[in-house]
Design an enzyme around this catalytic site. Structure first.
Site, mmCIF file in Angstrom:
data_model
loop_
_atom_site.group_PDB
_atom_site.id
_atom_site.type_symbol
_atom_site.label_atom_id
_atom_site.label_comp_id
_atom_site.label_asym_id
_atom_site.label_seq_id
_atom_site.Cartn_x
_atom_site.Cartn_y
_atom_site.Cartn_z
ATOM 1 N N SER A 1 0.849 -1.191 0.000
ATOM 2 C CA SER A 1 0.000 0.000 0.000
ATOM 3 C C SER A 1 0.889 1.246 0.000
ATOM 4 C CB SER A 1 -0.917 0.002 1.222
ATOM 5 O OG SER A 1 -0.185 0.106 2.413
ATOM 6 N N LEU A 2 0.504 2.238 -0.775
ATOM 7 C CA LEU A 2 1.371 3.379 -1.060
ATOM 8 C C LEU A 2 0.717 4.716 -0.747
ATOM 9 C CD1 LEU A 2 2.673 2.052 -4.512
ATOM 10 C CD2 LEU A 2 3.821 1.849 -2.279
ATOM 11 N N GLY A 3 -0.225 4.739 0.179
ATOM 12 C CA GLY A 3 -0.890 5.996 0.517
ATOM 13 C C GLY A 3 -1.570 6.582 -0.703
ATOM 14 N N GLY B 1 -1.704 4.855 -4.084
ATOM 15 C CA GLY B 1 -2.523 3.664 -4.300
ATOM 16 C C GLY B 1 -1.905 2.399 -3.755
ATOM 17 N N ASP C 1 -5.835 -1.150 6.730
ATOM 18 C CA ASP C 1 -6.647 -2.277 7.190
ATOM 19 C C ASP C 1 -7.877 -2.426 6.299
ATOM 20 O OD1 ASP C 1 -6.073 -0.840 10.455
ATOM 21 O OD2 ASP C 1 -4.777 -2.115 9.246
HETATM 22 N N1 LIG Z 1 -4.062 10.397 0.767
HETATM 23 C C1 LIG Z 1 -4.667 9.337 0.202
HETATM 24 N N2 LIG Z 1 -5.345 9.503 -0.946
HETATM 25 C C2 LIG Z 1 -5.961 8.447 -1.540
HETATM 26 N N3 LIG Z 1 -5.941 7.172 -1.063
HETATM 27 C C3 LIG Z 1 -5.261 6.981 0.073
HETATM 28 C C4 LIG Z 1 -4.591 8.021 0.778
HETATM 29 N N4 LIG Z 1 -3.998 7.487 1.863
HETATM 30 C C5 LIG Z 1 -4.312 6.172 1.855
HETATM 31 N N5 LIG Z 1 -5.064 5.864 0.790
HETATM 32 C C6 LIG Z 1 -5.627 4.561 0.446
HETATM 33 O O1 LIG Z 1 -5.500 3.688 1.570
HETATM 34 C C7 LIG Z 1 -4.607 2.619 1.280
HETATM 35 C C8 LIG Z 1 -3.722 2.313 2.469
HETATM 36 O O2 LIG Z 1 -3.048 3.489 2.837
HETATM 37 P P1 LIG Z 1 -1.572 3.397 3.443
HETATM 38 O O3 LIG Z 1 -1.345 4.681 4.146
HETATM 39 O O4 LIG Z 1 -0.641 2.990 2.380
HETATM 40 O O5 LIG Z 1 -1.679 2.146 4.424
HETATM 41 P P2 LIG Z 1 -1.319 2.052 5.989
HETATM 42 O O6 LIG Z 1 -2.513 2.655 6.670
HETATM 43 O O7 LIG Z 1 -1.192 0.574 6.202
HETATM 44 O O8 LIG Z 1 -0.047 2.812 6.199
HETATM 45 C C9 LIG Z 1 -3.818 3.074 0.063
HETATM 46 O O9 LIG Z 1 -3.376 1.964 -0.694
HETATM 47 C C10 LIG Z 1 -4.854 3.897 -0.685
HETATM 48 O O10 LIG Z 1 -5.739 3.038 -1.384
HETATM 49 O O1 LIG Z 2 -3.424 2.987 9.859
HETATM 50 P P1 LIG Z 2 -3.275 1.503 9.763
HETATM 51 O O2 LIG Z 2 -1.849 1.083 9.570
HETATM 52 O O3 LIG Z 2 -4.201 0.877 8.791
HETATM 53 O O4 LIG Z 2 -3.704 0.911 11.189
HETATM 54 C C1 LIG Z 2 -4.364 1.718 12.127
HETATM 55 C C2 LIG Z 2 -4.418 0.917 13.383
HETATM 56 O O5 LIG Z 2 -3.080 0.606 13.734
HETATM 57 C C3 LIG Z 2 -2.814 1.201 14.966
HETATM 58 O O6 LIG Z 2 -2.236 2.469 14.723
HETATM 59 C C4 LIG Z 2 -1.887 0.292 15.726
HETATM 60 O O7 LIG Z 2 -0.743 0.140 14.905
HETATM 61 P P2 LIG Z 2 0.412 -0.728 15.519
HETATM 62 O O8 LIG Z 2 -0.196 -2.054 15.867
HETATM 63 O O9 LIG Z 2 1.421 -0.810 14.384
HETATM 64 O O10 LIG Z 2 0.907 0.020 16.713
HETATM 65 C C5 LIG Z 2 -4.147 1.378 15.680
HETATM 66 O O11 LIG Z 2 -4.134 2.417 16.622
HETATM 67 C C6 LIG Z 2 -5.055 1.681 14.544
HETATM 68 O O12 LIG Z 2 -6.352 1.196 14.816
#
Ligand SMILES: Nc1ncnc2c1ncn2[C@@H]1O[C@H](COP(=O)(O)OP(=O)(O)O)[C@@H](O)[C@H]1O
Ligand SMILES: O=P(O)(O)OC[C@H]1O[C@](O)(COP(=O)(O)O)[C@@H](O)[C@@H]1O
Length: 312
Positions: A220-222, A225, A252
């Site tokens: 996942s890349l924020g 995508g 998640d």
């Molecule tokens: N700023 C954003 N704009 C659009 N989609 C987002 C953005 N941030 C997260 N997402 C969506 O959420 C998914 C997971 O976000 P990410 O931040 O990579 O995961 P994690 O929460 O595990 O760090 C991404 O693959 C994308 O589909």
């Molecule tokens: O933003 P993500 O990575 O999808 O997960 C969010 C969840 O992970 C947590 O940040 C906990 O992460 P960690 O288990 O890595 O400490 C929770 O507080 C939150 O519900």
């Protein structure tokens, strides 16, 4: 049935502030309390979309009782394993421009006996699960060897294991032969020892994790995508979000949507991206339901441009 495992769950408290200023008394414009932890969020997202799962969570103290109450209120099926320690609270500070500052407690230390009890609950339930989804950080106490043994026993008993964790826990899942791992950009960089600058770098890193044992890698890349690399090849997709509200739980939700749609191919990646984008548009750790999903803005390609730069 999907079994989620959150070895270090949390009560998530999200506060929305106009601007985060250190050293000041700030007034929260809004606040939300949600059951949290990555595996818990996968179960919550699945349930919000009508898919039942079972969440294994060690819980202790008043916060553990609150977590159980919050999960019961949402109707999440759970296997709560009592522990002596106190379930942690994680704090999110969200600003109107989408900036999220998160402070996560370490969580309660699990004794060897407590970890063995959690492991037994997982292994017993895994025998009837289609997926065992182990997500989030490890609590203090059981070392990486104990976690590795749990992953190996799950894979060895024929479970389809998915791991969304970081550092040594992610690598342990890879080495154990997890069918799927879901690193975010930072976790992928840490796993392969190189910060990806382009989509090609991400794809190469995913190939390396597959070579090390993972069946499939959903990176996942924020805002950039997500990328899926598995035995079928490479897919990449984006899901633009006009006004990000809280990225907490987005990964998640992505994982939950991907699993819900069969964990393979363009349709599954599209679903995961739609769920992830919807989660970003919601406050706190809210998980999206059907009414929040918009698949029309999701685009997935089997021929991504490897030179495409990632947001800095
Ligand atoms: N700023 C954003 N704009 C659009 N989609 C987002 C953005 N941030 C997260 N997402 C969506 O959420 C998914 C997971 O976000 P990410 O931040 O990579 O995961 P994690 O929460 O595990 O760090 C991404 O693959 C994308 O589909
Ligand atoms: O933003 P993500 O990575 O999808 O997960 C969010 C969840 O992970 C947590 O940040 C906990 O992460 P960690 O288990 O890595 O400490 C929770 O507080 C939150 O519900």
């Amino acid at each position: 049935m999907i079994l989620t495992v959150t070895l270090n769950p949390s009560v998530d408290r999200a506060l929305e502030v106009d601007v985060l200023v250190r050293g000041e008394v700030l007034r929260a414009a809004d606040s939300h309390i949600d059951p949290g932890g990555k595996g818990v969020n996968v179960s919550r997202a699945l349930l919000a979309n009508g898919i039942r799962s079972t969440a294994v969570v060690p819980t202790g103290g008043a916060e553990g009782d609150q977590l159980v109450d919050l999960l019961n209120a949402e109707g999440v099926d759970m296997l709560a394993v009592p522990i002596a320690g106190r379930t942690r609270s994680n704090i999110t500070l969200a600003e109107p421009d989408g900036t999220v500052t998160k402070i996560n407690e370490a969580g309660p230390a699990l004794s060897d006996t407590e970890f063995a009890q959690v492991s037994k609950a997982v292994l017993d339930a895994a025998s009837t699960a289609d997926w065992v989804v182990v997500c989030g950080s490890l609590p203090p106490g059981p070392g990486i060897a104990a976690f590795t043994e749990l992953c190996e026993r799950l894979v060895g008993s024929g479970s389809r294991l998915a791991v969304d964790s970081s550092g040594a826990a992610l690598l342990a899942g890879v080495a154990a032969g997890a069918a799927l791992v879901k690193p975010n950009r930072e976790e992928l960089a840490e796993a392969v020892g190189r910060e990806p600058a382009t989509l090609g770098d991400v794809i190469e890193a995913c190939h390396r994790l597959r070579a090390a044992g993972a069946g499939a890698v959903l990176a996942s890349l924020g805002a950039d995508g997500a990328v899926l690399v598995d035995a079928d090849g490479v897919l990449a997709g984006v899901s633009p979000v006009s006004v990000p509200r809280s990225t907490v739980g987005a990964g998640d939700a992505l994982l939950a949507g991907f699993l819900a749609a069969g964990a393979r191919g363009s349709a599954a990646l599209t679903e995961g991206l739609a769920w992830g984008a919807a989660a970003v548009s919601l406050p706190g750790s809210r998980m999206p339901g059907p009414a929040d999903l918009d698949r029309t803005h999701v685009s997935v390609t089997p021929d991504p441009d490897p030179s495409r730069p990632l947001h800095s």
